[in-house]
Enzyme design. Sequence first.
Site, short mmCIF file in Angstrom:
data_model
loop_
_atom_site.label_atom_id
_atom_site.label_comp_id
_atom_site.label_asym_id
_atom_site.label_seq_id
_atom_site.Cartn_x
_atom_site.Cartn_y
_atom_site.Cartn_z
N MET A 36 -14.75 27.06 44.75
CA MET A 36 -14.06 25.89 43.40
C MET A 36 -13.07 24.96 43.64
O MET A 36 -12.55 26.27 43.78
CB MET A 36 -14.66 26.99 41.99
N GLN B 215 -16.58 25.36 54.10
CA GLN B 215 -17.62 24.49 53.17
C GLN B 215 -17.08 23.20 53.58
O GLN B 215 -16.21 23.04 53.05
CB GLN B 215 -18.22 25.46 51.45
N CYS C 276 -21.35 19.48 43.75
CA CYS C 276 -19.62 19.10 43.44
C CYS C 276 -20.25 18.37 42.33
O CYS C 276 -21.00 17.21 42.32
CB CYS C 276 -19.07 18.79 44.33
N LYS D 28 -26.10 24.22 49.36
CA LYS D 28 -25.28 24.55 47.84
C LYS D 28 -25.82 23.31 47.69
O LYS D 28 -25.30 22.46 48.00
CB LYS D 28 -24.07 24.87 48.04
N HIS E 48 -27.37 25.84 41.40
CA HIS E 48 -26.16 26.54 41.23
C HIS E 48 -27.74 26.03 39.50
O HIS E 48 -27.54 24.21 39.81
CB HIS E 48 -25.27 25.43 41.45
N GLY F 146 -24.77 30.39 38.38
CA GLY F 146 -24.45 30.24 38.10
C GLY F 146 -24.00 30.77 36.62
O GLY F 146 -25.72 30.83 36.08
N GLU F 147 -23.77 30.61 35.72
CA GLU F 147 -23.31 31.73 34.31
C GLU F 147 -23.39 32.95 34.07
O GLU F 147 -23.81 32.70 33.86
CB GLU F 147 -24.62 30.82 33.54
N GLY G 125 -18.76 33.30 40.92
CA GLY G 125 -17.85 32.09 40.89
C GLY G 125 -16.93 32.08 39.84
O GLY G 125 -16.09 33.61 39.72
#
Length: 313
Positions: A1, A61, A91, A132, A161, A193-194, A216
């Site tokens: 990130m 990445q 992204c 990703k 994600h 995610g989340e 993340g």
Amino acid sequence: MEGLLDHVLRDVLTRAGGVDLCVSEFIRVSGSLLPVRTFHRYVPELLNGGKTPAGVPVRVQLLGSDPTCMAENAARLATLNPPGIDLNFGCPAKTVNRHGGGALLLKTPEVIHDVVSAVRRAVPAHIPVTTKMRLGYEDQSLTLENALAMQDGGSAELVVHARTKSDGYKPPAYWEKLPAIRQALRIPVIANGEVWTVADFHRCREVSGCEDVMIGRGMVANPGLALQARGLPGLDWGALAPLVEVFWGKVDSSILPKYQSGRFKQWLGYLRRAYPEAEQAFMDGRTYKEMNEIAALMLRSMRGEAALVGAPA
């Protein structure tokens, strides 16, 4: 990130324990062959066998849209023997999408295939190439086409994600969309995610059917989350003190002074989500301008000591 989980926090969070693998911030590839020093700047772990000081492998990445340029940069990166090369098709940043990278490519599965296959051909077989993605750009109409393009291009694994670009980081993450992707692919699919709590982790695995989960921001907020996901005790507020000391040293040695206090405030802001004690420390340190002041404040709070404004640790 980008701007958050850099080599500084990778070092700190992998020392906390429970992490199997890291992926670096993306390195943008846009029309030139990057020098080796660029890869080392973003991923200094390449100078340590591709691992953090705690021994956790770090895949590097890359983000870009030109197959030839991506392949050339991946080939140069491969000479540094990274544990893997990951390609970012997720992204959501406007600046990235405006220049044809990241989630924008989810509109064109054929380009994704060309990028992945070009990189796979350019990289020695022993180095895994992984990918990703998000569920889509504005909608999910091309989810499976994009996932298949990555697999057929040679991706060894796929992290999904579970939101579109348009969803940004707004909850919820649509983990229920992942079983269809898993069923369509032959390669492993990792959910993302989340995931902020251990309950989120278990529910994500249950709903998605994915064995593995990428965490993340949840790990930034709760450095003990990976331990808890393994059924081990997490880290209470006081147990974070050694990690803050490592963070302090890394920030002092690798980040320009004008950005140092901001990095501490950024992490402390995330810690507020998992630690009630962080809220008071955050409020006390809002007006502090120097990194040493903020670091000392955090350590005193973690050690149960009274805060002394402006005093050194």
